[in-house]
Write an enzyme that holds these catalytic residues in place. Sequence first.
Site, PDB file in Angstrom:
ATOM      1  N   ASP A 153       2.272   1.948   3.412  1.00  0.00           N
ATOM      2  CA  ASP A 153       3.203   0.997   4.048  1.00  0.00           C
ATOM      3  C   ASP A 153       4.632   1.421   3.770  1.00  0.00           C
ATOM      4  O   ASP A 153       5.507   1.289   4.617  1.00  0.00           O
ATOM      5  CB  ASP A 153       3.126  -0.421   3.445  1.00  0.00           C
ATOM      6  CG  ASP A 153       1.750  -0.995   3.376  1.00  0.00           C
ATOM      7  OD1 ASP A 153       0.932  -0.640   4.219  1.00  0.00           O
ATOM      8  OD2 ASP A 153       1.510  -1.816   2.465  1.00  0.00           O
ATOM      9  N   HIS A 195       0.881  -1.167   0.000  1.00  0.00           N
ATOM     10  CA  HIS A 195       0.000   0.000   0.000  1.00  0.00           C
ATOM     11  C   HIS A 195       0.920   1.219   0.000  1.00  0.00           C
ATOM     12  O   HIS A 195       2.003   1.177   0.591  1.00  0.00           O
ATOM     13  CB  HIS A 195      -0.825   0.113   1.285  1.00  0.00           C
ATOM     14  CG  HIS A 195      -1.738  -1.021   1.595  1.00  0.00           C
ATOM     15  ND1 HIS A 195      -1.328  -2.162   2.224  1.00  0.00           N
ATOM     16  CD2 HIS A 195      -3.078  -1.165   1.400  1.00  0.00           C
ATOM     17  CE1 HIS A 195      -2.367  -2.968   2.402  1.00  0.00           C
ATOM     18  NE2 HIS A 195      -3.443  -2.393   1.910  1.00  0.00           N
TER      19      HIS A 195
HETATM   20  C1  XLS Z   1      -7.378  -6.735   4.552  1.00  0.00           C
HETATM   21  C2  XLS Z   1      -6.914  -6.981   3.196  1.00  0.00           C
HETATM   22  C3  XLS Z   1      -5.800  -6.064   2.733  1.00  0.00           C
HETATM   23  C4  XLS Z   1      -5.667  -6.109   1.233  1.00  0.00           C
HETATM   24  C5  XLS Z   1      -4.912  -4.975   0.641  1.00  0.00           C
HETATM   25  O1  XLS Z   1      -8.072  -7.525   5.161  1.00  0.00           O
HETATM   26  O2  XLS Z   1      -6.559  -8.314   3.070  1.00  0.00           O
HETATM   27  O3  XLS Z   1      -4.604  -6.386   3.358  1.00  0.00           O
HETATM   28  O4  XLS Z   1      -5.097  -7.299   0.799  1.00  0.00           O
HETATM   29  O5  XLS Z   1      -5.512  -3.756   0.899  1.00  0.00           O
END
Ligand code: XLS
Length: 437
Positions: free
Chosen positions: A104, A101
């Site tokens: 991140d 993201h």
């Molecule tokens: C959350 C999601 C997230 C997505 C990406 O539960 O799994 O991590 O994979 O935004």
Amino acid sequence: MTTYFPEVDKIQFEGTSSRNPLAFRHYNASEIVEGRTMNDWLRFAVCYWHTFRGTGSDPFGAPTLMRPWDDGTDSLDNALRRVDVAFEFMTKLGVPYYCFHDRDVAPEGATLRESNANLDAVARKLKEAQRSTGIKLLWGTANLFSHPRYMHGAATSPNADVFAYAGAQVKKALEVTYELGGENYVFWGGREGYMCSYNTDMKRELDHLARFMHMAHEHAKSIGFKGQFLFEPKPKEPTKHQYDFDAAACLNFLRQYGLMDVVKLNIETNHATLAGHSMMHELEYASIQGVLGSIDANTGDLLLGWDTDQFPTDIYLTTQIMLVLMKQGGLHSGGTNFDAKVRRESIDPIDLFHAHVGGMDAFARGLKIAAAIRADGVLNDFVRQRYSTYDNGMGRRIEAGSVSLNELDTYIQESTSLTANTSGRQEMLENLINRYI
Ligand code: XLS
Ligand code: NI
Ligand code: NI
């Protein structure tokens, strides 16, 4: 050069006789299975958020994972150092891909301009690290759920300025993903859902979400980004009713708003089980409609009703996943992203290696087992035989769409003998799968 994991060398394939916990016993990247390398079938990715940003905090407790390379701040320097950590980790693990993201990898600033500048600074370093290691970006995405502005959702927020902010953030995330050669772009619904029907105009929220997606697609086209868009279904958490509940709900939305040609699905195990489905069900449902694009590999806990995001170690699970993936000829531009986190009690950096090595080996075994099941053909033959009354006669005409209810009525009234039901043989087939495990 500083090393952040001095106790770990490059993880090697040592075969099933190995007793080394930091070796692959099954994952042998270049080994050919059904005409393709394991690496090609599996296309593993490490996720940045859990693996390099996970803190071990939970609703009852503070962070437990104090990383020696992390100074505990959200500074740009810290973010830049983390890139070195991530690429050392991924190189030693031997994965071809990673996912992130925007927030991140780089800190959110006081303004969008500042956030974008932070992201650009880190992206420059990521690009350089990709070039020097050969590790590629499977997908990028924007975090549209952590910041308080997104408390009511992003594209489905009742506040138009929040929609606008989210749009601006996605524009940048798409551009950075494009710049880094990302092969896909993911939209997980975050807070796109609601907590209370009394204060929610569902029709407007869904219309806005669709508008948002069309705008994102337009922008991707305009900058020349050819990566695949992916929706990631999840039924609840953080909101009570997530709009992207499961594969079926996502597909209904995509069809309703003319997005079927633009978006495929990224299916996550723990989200499937939260929706009351098995992973195999969700994969199959997406695959038969041509929209199974990628997977988030993890697992939930049978006894807990939330997204625990554990590393997958269950061979039945990985076998079932690989049966569906192999049937559709692999994931194409998608991959197997470990959207999974070590437990908050697993406090050492080396636990990150144990977790990924185990997950990769579980998938490699699933791949080999699924290939053996397919080569044997018994399962396939059984299913084909089970539907064989549709291969000719009236069944064939039903499938061809050439009979009416009147004709079915005449057919049944005039038949002297009808085909009897045969056993589903569930137990025999479950035993059969066990033969390969
Ligand atoms: C959350 C999601 C997230 C997505 C990406 O539960 O799994 O991590 O994979 O935004
Ligand atoms: Ni996910
Ligand atoms: Ni998840």
